[in-house]
Design an enzyme around this catalytic site. Structure first.
Site, PDB file in Angstrom:
ATOM      1  N   CYS A   1       0.790  -1.229   0.000  1.00 48.43           N
ATOM      2  CA  CYS A   1       0.000   0.000   0.000  1.00 48.43           C
ATOM      3  C   CYS A   1       0.827   1.285   0.000  1.00 48.43           C
ATOM      4  O   CYS A   1       0.319   2.333  -0.374  1.00 48.43           O
ATOM      5  CB  CYS A   1      -0.954   0.003   1.203  1.00 48.43           C
ATOM      6  SG  CYS A   1      -2.286  -1.216   1.055  1.00 48.43           S
TER       7      CYS A   1
ATOM      8  N   PHE B   1     -10.508  -4.631  -1.128  1.00 49.06           N
ATOM      9  CA  PHE B   1      -9.528  -4.316  -2.172  1.00 49.06           C
ATOM     10  C   PHE B   1     -10.128  -4.287  -3.571  1.00 49.06           C
ATOM     11  O   PHE B   1     -11.069  -5.015  -3.884  1.00 49.06           O
ATOM     12  CB  PHE B   1      -8.368  -5.309  -2.128  1.00 49.06           C
ATOM     13  CG  PHE B   1      -7.455  -5.096  -0.960  1.00 49.06           C
ATOM     14  CD1 PHE B   1      -6.442  -4.158  -1.021  1.00 49.06           C
ATOM     15  CD2 PHE B   1      -7.626  -5.809   0.214  1.00 49.06           C
ATOM     16  CE1 PHE B   1      -5.607  -3.930   0.058  1.00 49.06           C
ATOM     17  CE2 PHE B   1      -6.796  -5.595   1.304  1.00 49.06           C
ATOM     18  CZ  PHE B   1      -5.788  -4.652   1.220  1.00 49.06           C
TER      19      PHE B   1
ATOM     20  N   HIS C   1      -3.358   7.664   2.169  1.00 50.70           N
ATOM     21  CA  HIS C   1      -3.789   6.387   1.591  1.00 50.70           C
ATOM     22  C   HIS C   1      -4.837   5.759   2.503  1.00 50.70           C
ATOM     23  O   HIS C   1      -4.569   5.513   3.686  1.00 50.70           O
ATOM     24  CB  HIS C   1      -2.609   5.428   1.453  1.00 50.70           C
ATOM     25  CG  HIS C   1      -3.037   4.023   1.150  1.00 50.70           C
ATOM     26  ND1 HIS C   1      -3.451   3.635  -0.099  1.00 50.70           N
ATOM     27  CD2 HIS C   1      -3.157   2.934   1.947  1.00 50.70           C
ATOM     28  CE1 HIS C   1      -3.794   2.363  -0.056  1.00 50.70           C
ATOM     29  NE2 HIS C   1      -3.630   1.913   1.170  1.00 50.70           N
TER      30      HIS C   1
ATOM     31  N   ASN D   1      -9.645  -0.054  -1.561  1.00 53.51           N
ATOM     32  CA  ASN D   1      -8.199   0.050  -1.367  1.00 53.51           C
ATOM     33  C   ASN D   1      -7.540  -0.590  -2.580  1.00 53.51           C
ATOM     34  O   ASN D   1      -7.598  -1.803  -2.759  1.00 53.51           O
ATOM     35  CB  ASN D   1      -7.796  -0.671  -0.076  1.00 53.51           C
ATOM     36  CG  ASN D   1      -6.301  -0.593   0.195  1.00 53.51           C
ATOM     37  OD1 ASN D   1      -5.502  -0.311  -0.696  1.00 53.51           O
ATOM     38  ND2 ASN D   1      -5.904  -0.865   1.429  1.00 53.51           N
TER      39      ASN D   1
END
Length: 389
Positions: free
Chosen positions: A172, A223, A311, A344
């Site tokens: 990430c 995700f 993030h 994500n």
């Protein structure tokens, strides 16, 4: 606006739309993004995932339903499709050695998305692919030699002496690492133009649910897939290039003894991820000191005097950061929007956040200084002090 100029920035009291880039400092000149064609609505995920993996465990289904709500994700894009599962049914079979099949899907998919994002970025920039002197390629989703950096350079028609850097399996924080590396290249090679590309797919980690692997459900609920790109360079050409953000100062830091907190292992079945429950707490315990280190160059002391491009690893991390730093409720709005719209998407996500932030900063009275942050395996913190232009 901040009145300081300890970094060497011009002293003029200019409006947010007319700030002058600091000579010799790297700037973001353009961005682009791309996604696979399969759009996944979160409210349809559970039934589809349970059907595709032939799971009959109601407890697992109920847990996934809860996770899908708590992630705050609304839509995501995914390479995985019915056509792929029809061709490779073993991907949904527990214990099947499928790394070969996964790479047959992932490698070309990652390159295709990287190509689309790069072309969109070059179009916005307005320059020629032949003017790109360096390429930084980031992915945790492909495995091959030569790497995607060479394939991308060839497909884009870049010069054969383009300087290439490949950053693999950072997870990430890879997007912010890519920005830091591109910044270093740009500032040490005056006149160069760096294409930074990130591309990710969850194909390597797709598998049927198993009570022995609870994190698989978190991955299924959180995700997504996609790609992003940016052109980085110093001293923008007046009238030809449109910088919108300056990369002023970058710091990377790892937390000793936390290597097992975010763990990914490659096996014959793909990648297995494990995420420690204490991850949000570890970030909470260390984030204030890290941010102060980045802010020191500005003379700003109030976290709310900055804009924030963080993030969005998940809502828990954003909530802890907001609470710890006593941020206003709107400060992480761009991160929350990116999480809601795309999930994500690992290294790509920071660029989706920055695109939303770019829109916000066009408004009057936008902050001049901000922080771009990401967290990942290590536990590693990546941060950049950025300046809105």
């Amino acid at each position: 606006m901040s009145k300081i100029n300890s970094n060497g920035a011009p002293k003029q009291n200019l409006s947010p739309s007319k700030r002058v880039p600091t000579p010799g400092k790297a700037t973001i000149l353009a961005t682009g993004k791309a996604f696979p064609r399969q759009l996944l609505h979160q409210n349809c995920l559970v039934e589809g995932y349970i059907r595709d993996t032939k799971c009959e465990d109601l407890v697992i289904k109920e847990k996934l339903e809860r996770l899908c709500k708590t992630t705050t994700v609304k839509t995501r894009y995914t390479v995985m499709s019915k056509e792929i599962l029809d061709k490779y049914p073993e991907l949904a079979t527990e214990g099947s050695p499928t790394i070969k099949q996964r790479l047959e899907i992932a490698n070309p998919a990652v390159l295709e998305m990287a190509m689309e994002a790069s072309l969109a970025c070059i179009k916005e920039w307005g320059g020629s692919a032949q003017d790109i002197t360096h390429i930084v390629y980031v992915s945790s989703s492909e495995i091959r030699l030569p790497g995607g950096d060479l394939y991308l350079a060839s497909e884009l028609g870049l010069r054969n002496d383009v300087g290439r850097v490949m950053l693999y399996f950072l997870g990430c924080y890879g997007g912010v690492t890519g920005l830091r590396v591109a910044k270093d290249i740009a500032e040490n090679n005056p006149g160069c133009r760096v294409l930074l590309t990130t591309s990710e797919t969850t194909i390597l980690g797709f598998r049927p649910p198993n009570k022995a692997r609870p994190y698989d459900l978190v991955g299924a609920a959180l995700f997504g897939d996609g790609a992003a790109a940016a052109i980085i360079g110093t001293d923008p050409l007046v009238g030809k290039e449109s910088p919108f953000m300056e990369l002023n100062y970058a710091v990377q830091q790892f937390l000793p003894g936390t290597q097992s907190m975010i763990n990914g292992e490659l096996s014959e079945e793909g990648i297995h991820f494990k995420l420690g429950r204490d991850l949000p707490q570890k970030i909470e315990e260390n984030i204030e000191e890290f941010c102060k280190k980045l802010m020191a160059k500005t003379g700003i002391h109030d976290f709310n005097d900055l804009f924030w491009a963080v993030h969005p690893g998940g809502p828990a991390i954003l909530n802890r950061l907001e609470s710890t730093l006593k941020l206003g409720s709107d400060k992480l709005e761009c991160s929350r929007r990116a999480l809601m719209d795309f999930g994500n998407v690992s290294s790509n996500t920071i660029f989706y956040v920055m695109e939303y932030m770019r829109e916000e900063l066009k408004k009057e009275e936008g902050e001049e200084w901000g922080l771009a942050l990401a967290f990942g395996p290590g536990i590693t913190f990546e941060g950049i002090l950025v300046r809105s232009l």
